[in-house]
Write a protein that holds these residues in place. Structure first.
Motif, mmCIF file in Angstrom:
data_model
loop_
_atom_site.group_PDB
_atom_site.id
_atom_site.type_symbol
_atom_site.label_atom_id
_atom_site.label_comp_id
_atom_site.label_asym_id
_atom_site.label_seq_id
_atom_site.Cartn_x
_atom_site.Cartn_y
_atom_site.Cartn_z
ATOM 1 N N HIS A 1 0.835 -1.199 0.000
ATOM 2 C CA HIS A 1 0.000 0.000 0.000
ATOM 3 C C HIS A 1 0.875 1.255 0.000
ATOM 4 C CE1 HIS A 1 -3.790 2.017 0.424
ATOM 5 N NE2 HIS A 1 -3.407 2.657 1.511
ATOM 6 N N MET A 2 1.926 1.212 0.832
ATOM 7 C CA MET A 2 2.843 2.349 0.940
ATOM 8 C C MET A 2 3.585 2.581 -0.385
ATOM 9 S SD MET A 2 3.429 4.541 3.114
ATOM 10 C CE MET A 2 4.426 5.971 2.773
ATOM 11 N N GLU A 3 4.016 1.506 -0.997
ATOM 12 C CA GLU A 3 4.729 1.632 -2.276
ATOM 13 C C GLU A 3 3.803 2.200 -3.354
ATOM 14 O OE1 GLU A 3 7.894 -2.014 -1.431
ATOM 15 O OE2 GLU A 3 6.094 -2.392 -2.616
ATOM 16 N N THR A 4 2.549 1.795 -3.287
ATOM 17 C CA THR A 4 1.575 2.303 -4.248
ATOM 18 C C THR A 4 1.390 3.804 -4.059
ATOM 19 O OG1 THR A 4 0.458 0.184 -4.046
ATOM 20 C CG2 THR A 4 -0.740 1.925 -5.184
ATOM 21 N N TYR A 5 1.301 4.205 -2.796
ATOM 22 C CA TYR A 5 1.151 5.624 -2.489
ATOM 23 C C TYR A 5 2.333 6.419 -3.034
ATOM 24 C CZ TYR A 5 1.147 9.948 0.192
ATOM 25 O OH TYR A 5 1.208 11.273 0.550
ATOM 26 N N ARG A 6 3.544 5.893 -2.785
ATOM 27 C CA ARG A 6 4.730 6.601 -3.260
ATOM 28 C C ARG A 6 4.787 6.644 -4.790
ATOM 29 N NH1 ARG A 6 9.551 5.914 -1.445
ATOM 30 N NH2 ARG A 6 9.633 3.939 -2.531
ATOM 31 N N ALA A 7 4.347 5.556 -5.413
ATOM 32 C CA ALA A 7 4.309 5.538 -6.875
ATOM 33 C C ALA A 7 3.387 6.643 -7.380
ATOM 34 C CB ALA A 7 3.838 4.175 -7.371
ATOM 35 N N TRP A 8 2.230 6.799 -6.721
ATOM 36 C CA TRP A 8 1.283 7.834 -7.158
ATOM 37 C C TRP A 8 1.814 9.237 -6.930
ATOM 38 C CZ3 TRP A 8 -1.745 7.488 -10.833
ATOM 39 C CH2 TRP A 8 -2.442 6.303 -11.106
ATOM 40 N N MET A 9 2.521 9.436 -5.809
ATOM 41 C CA MET A 9 3.120 10.751 -5.586
ATOM 42 C C MET A 9 3.997 11.120 -6.770
ATOM 43 S SD MET A 9 4.170 11.507 -1.667
ATOM 44 C CE MET A 9 5.717 10.667 -1.731
ATOM 45 N N ARG A 10 4.802 10.149 -7.191
ATOM 46 C CA ARG A 10 5.747 10.440 -8.274
ATOM 47 C C ARG A 10 5.065 10.590 -9.621
ATOM 48 N NH1 ARG A 10 9.984 7.196 -4.878
ATOM 49 N NH2 ARG A 10 10.308 9.026 -3.574
ATOM 50 N N ILE A 11 4.071 9.757 -9.868
ATOM 51 C CA ILE A 11 3.352 9.876 -11.143
ATOM 52 C C ILE A 11 2.687 11.246 -11.229
ATOM 53 C CG2 ILE A 11 1.364 9.031 -12.461
ATOM 54 C CD1 ILE A 11 2.033 6.217 -11.218
ATOM 55 N N ILE A 12 2.067 11.648 -10.129
ATOM 56 C CA ILE A 12 1.327 12.917 -10.137
ATOM 57 C C ILE A 12 2.278 14.099 -10.289
ATOM 58 C CG2 ILE A 12 -0.040 14.421 -8.621
ATOM 59 C CD1 ILE A 12 -1.693 11.866 -7.980
ATOM 60 N N ARG A 13 3.444 14.013 -9.665
ATOM 61 C CA ARG A 13 4.423 15.088 -9.866
ATOM 62 C C ARG A 13 4.912 15.129 -11.307
ATOM 63 N NH1 ARG A 13 7.712 13.443 -4.745
ATOM 64 N NH2 ARG A 13 6.617 14.573 -3.106
#
Lengths: 612, 220
Positions: B19-31
């Motif tokens: 879940h945490m890795e998914t969150y971090r992936a989304w942070m980066r995609i959105i940036r």
């Protein structure tokens, strides 16, 4: 390309810890799956450690940017994964296309960053189905090549490698791949290992260990009198060297989970214990514009918010202030931070840190290394107590409440007074902070102090020095503990036996390979992980090889296991530095035009200072 | 400020992200996508991304949700396209919708998830009638215990499709969001005759409560 092993691999994943280590498929992963020459680049530790290595990302980018060459990554599977793979009969697979290393690559390259990863190299070879020793490999095996800092003394790992590359690899890796390519074309079939190695041996910086044994001895006098001298590769014109535009963005949290830009290579401060300070000479700076452009490109391509400006001593960059301003002005996006992994302990560095903290406050770390001014002169750290206290007090005054401090024990000429000096310095840092802050926020102050044990490294002025026994290291650790009074000081130690082993592996000769192989057979692996390290295994491994893990002093002038590796530094300069150290005399930084004649600058190789 | 609800997939190997890795992936995609994401205040500002109920590691999904907050307005279609230009296919946005600011969080409203279970049978023959019966019993027990619902029964494919789908069994269970799918799996694993079979599980829908009925999180 989907490999037949892929499904088997996925069936294992529910049963192992942290499955995302093994999936690849990250943003910016290379989509290449073939090339005229292919190399599997390995980091002999788990994914999250290996992916934090800048060199790996750099080479991955350089190789895959070349139209004829193809590079994939491979990391050491953790113990549980390795066991599951062995159970299923799965060989070591590449991360990108999940194909077996042994059958699918021309070269298998290892980044040797730390001695305690050596057993993982052997475990990876074993899992790949490649015979551990070069002499046992046949034409079906890829050429096993090693590089990185530990290759500056290649001998302990020499029997396991077909070749080493000594020094900086940007150009050399392409020359190596090109040579393999030519050999493949010339023969129009899989070329014979021996012939390829012969061609490769003509490349500067390439060392073929099979050629390195002379009369059964692998000790070398310093001037290559036995006809063997391998010159370190040094890149010139660093500002023109490529910086990865699209680094791979891991899903897993890695150690350096941010953009990392190398702003400078080499350091001429001349700390006498530091191997990197010798083997990456001379200092070569990138220009501000180059760095800012790279930061901007990488942020866009990765989505990272944080930037690390990497080098051996970033605040020494001649244009660091301009560089930080320019990066801060790049965008006003919140959450951005800049970190400088290594800073000097002085007021200037604190000013720099304060500038950075305007964006996002990050930790502050200082490395006085030794407890007394005398011992700091011995190691050429050149910091007075007043400088240290000014820096720390200023940091507290500017709002930091937690500082990290690095020290070493077991340094040459160290007495109990020096050891106790560490505790006294810590106490003084605290009381100076109390005086300055006058009670306000004093309770929040916390000093996290890491005390490592000194490990003598090849090619340094301290390469001849004897390491301490674990018991003696522990006695000195206790001296510090007994003299630290405050509960605001948190002491952390390096395991004494780890340092003893590290020294034995760092300074070993070719015979040490037997001990490493024994250790691997006895179950050693991931030795740099505290929960995995077992000194008893290593003691047995050395004893089975007829050796002792504890290290002895080497006489100055005696042939050295690494005597054939020519870093460009004059051995007489090293000896002079050693003598100066014993009388606690300093050598100045040559950045200020005070050349101490270490010998590295010659021909095109010289200081490269930005803005000059 | 506006709030956008996003439906995305988490497929292929990215099912192995935590879940945490998914969150971090989304942070980066959105940036990377450079949409005007809003940041939290304070010392360590974070982008305003709020993921829906966590998916267990190893379970894939065609129906994950998250809410994001933007500075200013942006058309939902633009948000979707901008993100998808910087996202891997396995983590693609399927739908985006601007939602009212006061919309309750996904965590507070999602009640049920539909999971599709694929039972991969490694044996060349298909399951015997008796084995099917055991499996049926086990599923019924699980559904009862978790107060779930059986949405779709077995479908026996007869090797007409891809080789690897031969003898594939699938069924769909609707389970309350609090159910640990992994426990359900373990229990099925214990069915002795099915020992050599392995499961692939995907979340195919999530449901929120609306007017005493169930609705998709985007139907608000």
């Amino acid at each position: 390309m989907s490999s037949k092993y892929e499904r088997q691999l996925y069936e294992i994943l529910p049963d192992v810890r942290r499955p995302s280590r093994y999936i690849g498929a990250e943003w910016n992963q290379s989509s290449k799956d073939t090339g005229d020459v292919s190399i599997a680049l390995a980091y002999p530790d788990v994914y999250e450690i290996g992916m934090s290595n800048l060199g790996l990302q750099l080479l991955y980018d350089i190789i895959n940017s070349h139209e004829r060459f193809h590079c994939e990554r491979v990391f050491a599977p953790w113990i549980d994964m390795e066991a599951e793979m062995q159970k299923k009969g799965l060989p070591l697979l590449s991360l990108e296309t999940k194909v077996p290393i042994k059958d699918s690559f021309d070269l298998f390259g290892f980044s040797l960053q730390y001695e305690l990863t050596f057993t993982n190299v052997l475990r990876m070879l074993r899992l790949a189905g490649i015979p551990l020793r070069s002499e046992e490999r046949d034409e079906s095996c890829p050429l096993v090549i090693g590089g990185g800092p530990c290759a500056f003394n290649p001998e302990p790992m020499a029997p396991f490698f077909d070749l080493f590359l000594i020094g900086e690899a940007e150009d050399a890796i392409l020359e190596i791949l090109d040579t393999v390519d030519k050999e493949k074309q010339k023969q129009n079939r899989k070329p014979l290992r021996e012939e390829v190695l012969k061609s490769l041996s003509r490349i500067e910086g390439v060392y073929i260990p099979a050629k390195g044994e002379i009369n059964g001895s692998s000790r070398f006098t310093e001037k290559g009198e036995q006809g063997l001298s391998i010159k370190r590769r040094v890149m010139t014109g660093i500002d023109n060297l490529s910086i990865p535009k699209n680094p791979v963005v891991p899903y897993m949290e890695t150690i350096h989970d941010r953009c990392v830009i190398e702003v400078m290579r080499g350091c001429t401060r001349g700390c006498r214990f530091c191997q990197a300070g010798i083997v990456y000479r001379p200092t070569r700076e990138r220009k501000v514009d180059t760095v800012v452009k790279a930061v901007s490109e990488q942020i866009k391509a990765t989505g990272y918010e944080d930037v690390s400006l990497s080098s051996l001593s970033t605040t020494d960059h001649s244009q660091i202030v301009e560089m930080l301003e320019a990066i801060a002005n790049l965008s006003k996006s919140p959450g951005r931070s800049i970190s400088l992994p290594s800073m000097r302990t002085d007021q200037f560095s604190v000013d720099i840190a304060a500038t950075i903290a305007k964006m996002k406050r990050t930790g502050l770390t200082f490395a006085p290394e030794a407890g007394t001014e005398r011992l700091r002169r011995v190691i050429n750290k050149g910091l007075t107590e007043a400088q240290i206290l000014e820096a720390t007090t200023k940091a507290f005054k500017m709002g930091w409440s937690r500082l990290k401090l690095y020290f070493m024990i077991g340094l040459p000429t160290e007495t109990d007074e020096d050891v106790i000096g560490i505790a006294q310095l810590l106490n003084k840092i605290l009381s100076a902070a109390r005086d300055e802050l006058k009670g306000k926020n004093v309770g929040r102050i916390k000093l996290t102090v890491s005390v490592a044990s000194f490990v003598p490294k090849p090619h340094t002025p301290f390469q001849w020095i004897k390491t301490l026994l674990p018991e003696e290291i522990e006695r000195r650790q206790k001296l510090i503990r007994d003299n630290v009074k405050s509960k605001q000081i948190f002491l952390r130690w390096h395991d004494a036996s780890v340092s003893v082993l590290e020294a034995a592996l760092a300074r070993g000769g070719r015979e040490t390979a037997n001990a490493i192989e024994n250790a691997c057979k006895l179950g050693a692996g991931f030795d740099s992980w505290t929960e995995r390290f077992e000194f008893e295994i290593w003691k047995e491994a050395f004893s089975l090889a007829g050796m002792d893990v504890g290290e002895k002093a080497i006489n100055v002038g005696e042939p050295l296991p690494w005597g054939h590796i020519d870093t460009g530094i004059d051995i007489d300069w090293l000896k002079r530095e050693y003598e100066l150290a014993t009388s606690a005399e300093e050598t100045e930084d040559c950045r200020d035009n005070l050349c101490s004649e270490c010998g590295v600058c010659r021909g095109k190789i010289g200081l490269e200072i930005a803005g000059e | 400020m506006s709030k956008v609800r996003i439906k995305y997939r988490k497929a292929e190997v990215l099912r192995w992200l935590s879940h945490m890795e998914t969150y971090r992936a989304w942070m980066r995609i959105i940036r990377r996508s450079e949409i005007p994401i809003r940041y939290s205040e304070g010392f360590s500002p974070h982008p305003k991304i709020s993921l829906g109920p966590a998916l267990p590691v190893g379970v894939g999904s065609e129906a994950e949700y998250m809410d994001i907050k933007l500075e200013g307005d942006m058309a939902a279609a633009t948000v979707r396209e901008s993100i998808n230009s910087k996202a891997p296919e396995a983590l693609m946005v399927l739908e985006a919708k601007v939602i009212p600011d006061q919309t309750k969080s996904l965590g507070a409203t999602v009640k049920y998830s539909d999971y599709r279970f694929y039972l991969l049978n490694e044996r060349s023959d298909s399951l015997s009638a008796q084995e099917r019966c055991v499996l049926e019993g086990s599923i019924t027990k699980q559904v009862g215990k978790n107060r779930g619902q059986r949405i779709k029964c077995f479908e026996w494919s007869q090797g007409n499709e891809k080789e690897e789908q031969k003898n594939m069994i699938d069924f769909v269970l609707r389970l309350p969001v609090s159910t640990r799918v992994k426990d359900t799996l373990t229990d099925l694993d214990e069915v002795p005759d099915l020992k050599n079979c392995s499961f692939v599980v995907d979340r195919i829908a999530q449901w929120i409560g609306k007017d005493k009925m169930l609705a998709e999180p985007l139907q608000i």
